[in-house]
Scaffold this motif. Structure first.
Motif, PDB file in Angstrom:
ATOM      1  N   VAL A 251      35.677  17.254  25.764  1.00 24.96           N
ATOM      2  CA  VAL A 251      34.879  15.985  24.560  1.00 24.96           C
ATOM      3  C   VAL A 251      34.191  16.057  25.936  1.00 24.96           C
ATOM      4  N   THR A 252      32.575  15.811  26.571  1.00 24.99           N
ATOM      5  CA  THR A 252      32.006  15.752  27.785  1.00 24.99           C
ATOM      6  C   THR A 252      31.833  14.069  28.640  1.00 24.99           C
ATOM      7  N   TYR A 253      32.554  14.634  29.830  1.00 22.18           N
ATOM      8  CA  TYR A 253      32.537  13.626  30.451  1.00 22.18           C
ATOM      9  C   TYR A 253      30.845  12.443  30.429  1.00 22.18           C
ATOM     10  N   GLY A 254      30.520  12.106  29.705  1.00 24.86           N
ATOM     11  CA  GLY A 254      29.074  11.960  30.481  1.00 24.86           C
ATOM     12  C   GLY A 254      28.015  12.118  28.983  1.00 24.86           C
TER      13      GLY A 254
ATOM     14  N   LEU B 180      36.059   7.571  32.540  1.00 25.51           N
ATOM     15  CA  LEU B 180      37.029   8.745  33.094  1.00 25.51           C
ATOM     16  C   LEU B 180      37.899   7.800  32.355  1.00 25.51           C
ATOM     17  N   ASN B 181      38.763   7.070  32.175  1.00 29.14           N
ATOM     18  CA  ASN B 181      39.308   6.242  31.532  1.00 29.14           C
ATOM     19  C   ASN B 181      39.839   6.627  30.362  1.00 29.14           C
ATOM     20  N   ASP B 182      38.571   6.946  29.354  1.00 25.72           N
ATOM     21  CA  ASP B 182      38.256   7.336  28.310  1.00 25.72           C
ATOM     22  C   ASP B 182      39.331   8.537  27.760  1.00 25.72           C
ATOM     23  N   ILE B 183      39.083   9.300  28.615  1.00 29.03           N
ATOM     24  CA  ILE B 183      39.233  11.139  28.328  1.00 29.03           C
ATOM     25  C   ILE B 183      40.631  10.716  28.277  1.00 29.03           C
ATOM     26  N   GLN B 184      41.002  11.282  27.034  1.00 30.32           N
ATOM     27  CA  GLN B 184      42.660  11.638  26.666  1.00 30.32           C
ATOM     28  C   GLN B 184      43.629  12.825  26.843  1.00 30.32           C
ATOM     29  N   THR B 185      44.365  12.742  27.705  1.00 31.36           N
ATOM     30  CA  THR B 185      45.557  13.438  28.001  1.00 31.36           C
ATOM     31  C   THR B 185      45.065  14.706  27.845  1.00 31.36           C
ATOM     32  N   ASP B 186      44.709  15.070  26.161  1.00 33.03           N
ATOM     33  CA  ASP B 186      44.966  16.735  25.520  1.00 33.03           C
ATOM     34  C   ASP B 186      43.686  16.614  25.852  1.00 33.03           C
ATOM     35  N   ASP B 187      42.957  16.205  26.652  1.00 36.00           N
ATOM     36  CA  ASP B 187      41.277  16.244  26.274  1.00 36.00           C
ATOM     37  C   ASP B 187      40.805  18.158  27.556  1.00 36.00           C
ATOM     38  N   ALA B 188      40.264  18.907  27.112  1.00 33.58           N
ATOM     39  CA  ALA B 188      39.478  19.606  27.743  1.00 33.58           C
ATOM     40  C   ALA B 188      38.371  19.079  27.668  1.00 33.58           C
ATOM     41  N   VAL B 189      37.611  18.921  29.337  1.00 32.12           N
ATOM     42  CA  VAL B 189      36.818  17.750  29.827  1.00 32.12           C
ATOM     43  C   VAL B 189      35.482  18.998  30.384  1.00 32.12           C
ATOM     44  N   VAL B 190      34.476  18.396  29.694  1.00 35.44           N
ATOM     45  CA  VAL B 190      32.575  19.091  29.927  1.00 35.44           C
ATOM     46  C   VAL B 190      32.212  18.595  31.360  1.00 35.44           C
ATOM     47  N   ILE B 191      32.260  19.153  32.389  1.00 32.12           N
ATOM     48  CA  ILE B 191      31.231  18.519  33.275  1.00 32.12           C
ATOM     49  C   ILE B 191      30.225  19.191  33.418  1.00 32.12           C
TER      50      ILE B 191
ATOM     51  N   LYS C 139      42.178  20.161  31.566  1.00 36.47           N
ATOM     52  CA  LYS C 139      41.345  21.977  31.083  1.00 36.47           C
ATOM     53  C   LYS C 139      39.878  21.588  31.901  1.00 36.47           C
ATOM     54  N   VAL C 140      39.165  21.382  33.434  1.00 37.83           N
ATOM     55  CA  VAL C 140      38.046  21.662  33.507  1.00 37.83           C
ATOM     56  C   VAL C 140      37.160  22.208  32.917  1.00 37.83           C
ATOM     57  N   ILE C 141      35.759  21.880  32.129  1.00 33.89           N
ATOM     58  CA  ILE C 141      35.251  22.905  32.284  1.00 33.89           C
ATOM     59  C   ILE C 141      33.606  22.691  32.743  1.00 33.89           C
ATOM     60  N   ASP C 142      33.707  23.450  34.025  1.00 26.19           N
ATOM     61  CA  ASP C 142      32.263  22.518  34.773  1.00 26.19           C
ATOM     62  C   ASP C 142      31.082  23.500  34.170  1.00 26.19           C
ATOM     63  N   ALA C 143      29.994  23.066  34.326  1.00 27.08           N
ATOM     64  CA  ALA C 143      29.140  22.922  33.435  1.00 27.08           C
ATOM     65  C   ALA C 143      27.855  22.371  34.239  1.00 27.08           C
TER      66      ALA C 143
ATOM     67  N   PRO D  33      31.324  13.082  40.837  1.00 24.18           N
ATOM     68  CA  PRO D  33      31.702  12.749  42.745  1.00 24.18           C
ATOM     69  C   PRO D  33      32.754  13.742  42.491  1.00 24.18           C
ATOM     70  N   LYS D  34      32.806  14.130  43.772  1.00 22.64           N
ATOM     71  CA  LYS D  34      34.236  15.537  44.206  1.00 22.64           C
ATOM     72  C   LYS D  34      35.800  14.339  44.258  1.00 22.64           C
ATOM     73  N   ASN D  35      35.823  12.928  44.011  1.00 23.32           N
ATOM     74  CA  ASN D  35      36.870  12.382  43.393  1.00 23.32           C
ATOM     75  C   ASN D  35      37.254  12.256  42.010  1.00 23.32           C
ATOM     76  N   GLU D  36      36.447  12.411  41.688  1.00 21.16           N
ATOM     77  CA  GLU D  36      36.729  12.579  39.749  1.00 21.16           C
ATOM     78  C   GLU D  36      37.561  13.530  39.368  1.00 21.16           C
ATOM     79  N   LEU D  37      36.964  14.715  40.160  1.00 25.79           N
ATOM     80  CA  LEU D  37      36.741  15.984  39.883  1.00 25.79           C
ATOM     81  C   LEU D  37      38.468  15.868  40.681  1.00 25.79           C
ATOM     82  N   GLU D  38      38.793  15.541  41.046  1.00 27.85           N
ATOM     83  CA  GLU D  38      40.142  15.429  41.928  1.00 27.85           C
ATOM     84  C   GLU D  38      40.989  15.142  40.949  1.00 27.85           C
ATOM     85  N   VAL D  39      40.625  13.793  41.159  1.00 23.10           N
ATOM     86  CA  VAL D  39      41.878  12.808  39.222  1.00 23.10           C
ATOM     87  C   VAL D  39      41.949  13.723  38.164  1.00 23.10           C
ATOM     88  N   LEU D  40      40.203  14.188  38.010  1.00 26.30           N
ATOM     89  CA  LEU D  40      40.691  15.122  36.013  1.00 26.30           C
ATOM     90  C   LEU D  40      41.762  16.279  36.624  1.00 26.30           C
TER      91      LEU D  40
END
Lengths: 278, 278
Positions: free
Chosen positions: A29-32, A56-67, A86-90, A73-80
């Motif tokens: 899933v893409t965040y935004g 952020l709340n819409d992201i499910q536990t087992d989602d791989a997340v594309v930035i 699995k954070v995929i930084d684009a 923001p740094k704190n959101e990255l820390e939450v993820l």
């Protein structure tokens, strides 16, 4: 009729890269939204099972997340990261640069000034990297600097999409009252490359077609730039809006596209124009 | 008639300091004139036995040498030290600052840009502190930057007596083509403080007397600033040039003085005006 694409048009490097990264991670899933184009987001959904989480709340536990390219923001990255996604930084490398600069300069004791829109996702991300949040300021106009409690040493960066001339005004105002300023030119040329290429092409073309969102400021600007040199300049969202009469008696059609317009829509437009002129 | 001095006039902090340092070292020689005022240099010669050496070769083996406010090139300082002179450094602290910045930034891998006059002694001194002389450039106009082989990282300083607005133009041109520039605002406010104070006083005075060299650009500028607000503004070098008729029917005389005019000449002028009006 000759049909020619501008030498630079459509997606910038960062967006092309982000879409490729998403395609390589089917089911993520893409965040935004990865891009402000519903057709392209739909293509990624249908072809690559790429979902979209607006919050952020819409992201499910087992989602791989594309930035996305803007970064977050740094704190959101820390939450993820804490939630073991699995954070995929684009994040576009041109955005990572001001994030890193703000972090380092803030740590080195410089007040931070960011030239940009406080409400823009890129800027929300960049400012979050300042070590001292009460010593980092976002401004759009030189006058806003007057009341800021800045130290004698100031580091300044710009939103990647701002105009260099406007950034220069902020720097000029800062340098007259501070002992040292460190200016990092973090503006990305992509927007201006598309504009320059469209202007160049519009000089030669007798009809110009600009493809992009009718409400996209980026696309509207491209359109008005083309109109300066080519009276027959049209703004369309896709090939269904083409009108065969635009090309009557014309010999040279130039094509440009806004930064959120995928190549396949551009190709559809070119194909349709060629069919009309057969 | 009321006689009032501008709130800021005459010698700047650095020149006052240098003259005090010279007075404390009777029998020394200054390397270059300490100030562009023959009467003051003569006073130091007669009262304190302060000599003047225009060239390095003119300095005798046993001379104690006063370095003037402008500073000198690093290699000349080394020569003086090698020759075992007693070196008395009266370089203005506002000039030592850009010298130190240029040395450190050059060592840190920044190309150096100096906004100033290449022929000015201050600038000859400042540029000499660059570790890499082939990577340090002196410019007066933004256009001169175009052809310079600058690196992506550039540090920029200004001659202390330049106008901030002009320095800002150099910075604006630099920042648009470089990844990082470090701007050190090394301009000293002294010149502008004298000008602002003279302009303020000229608004209230019905006659203004500006004291300084007829060929001093600094003094001529003060004079023209006064003329804007006070039609009866006169430029004189000393009290012998005063004309009693200037003060006929006047009630408020303002006084200012150029940056090379010693206080004792200013006082002579005030005394003479008071005698005329008795």
């Amino acid at each position: 009729m000759k049909i020619q694409l501008a030498s630079s048009y459509g997606f910038c490097f960062g967006v092309k890269r982000a879409i490729e990264i998403a395609e390589e991670h089917k089911g993520s899933v893409t965040y935004g939204p990865l891009i402000h184009n519903k057709d392209e987001i739909n293509r990624l959904k249908v072809g690559f099972d790429i979902g979209l989480a607006e919050n952020l709340n819409d992201i499910q536990t087992d989602d791989a997340v594309v930035i996305r390219t803007h970064g977050i923001p740094k704190n959101e990255l820390e939450v993820l990261n804490t939630q073991d996604h699995k954070v995929i930084d684009a994040t576009c490398p041109y955005v990572t640069t001001p994030q890193n600069i703000v972090e380092k300069m803030s740590d080195d004791g410089y007040s931070i000034v960011i030239f940009g829109d406080a409400s823009h996702p890129e800027i929300k991300g960049v400012v979050s990297y300042a070590k001292y949040q009460d010593d980092a300021f976002i401004v759009l106009e030189p006058e806003e600097l007057d009341d800021l409690p800045l130290r004698g040493k100031v580091a300044v960066v710009s939103q990647t999409t701002k105009k260099p001339e406007d950034f220069a005004k902020i720097v000029a105002a800062l340098m007259l009252t501070r002992k040292e300023i460190r200016v990092f030119n973090t503006i990305c040329n992509a927007t201006f490359e598309n504009q320059d290429a469209a202007a160049e092409l519009a000089k030669d073309a007798d009809v110009m077609v600009v493809i992009g969102g009718k409400h996209s400021s980026n696309t509207k600007q491209l359109h008005s730039i083309c109109q300066r040199d080519c009276a027959n300049s049209y703004l369309i969202e896709n090939e269904t809006e083409l009108d065969a009469s635009w090309f009557d008696g014309k010999t040279f059609c130039g094509i440009s596209a806004g930064a959120s317009t995928p190549d396949w829509i551009v190709q559809n437009v070119i194909d349709s124009i060629q069919e009309m002129k057969q």
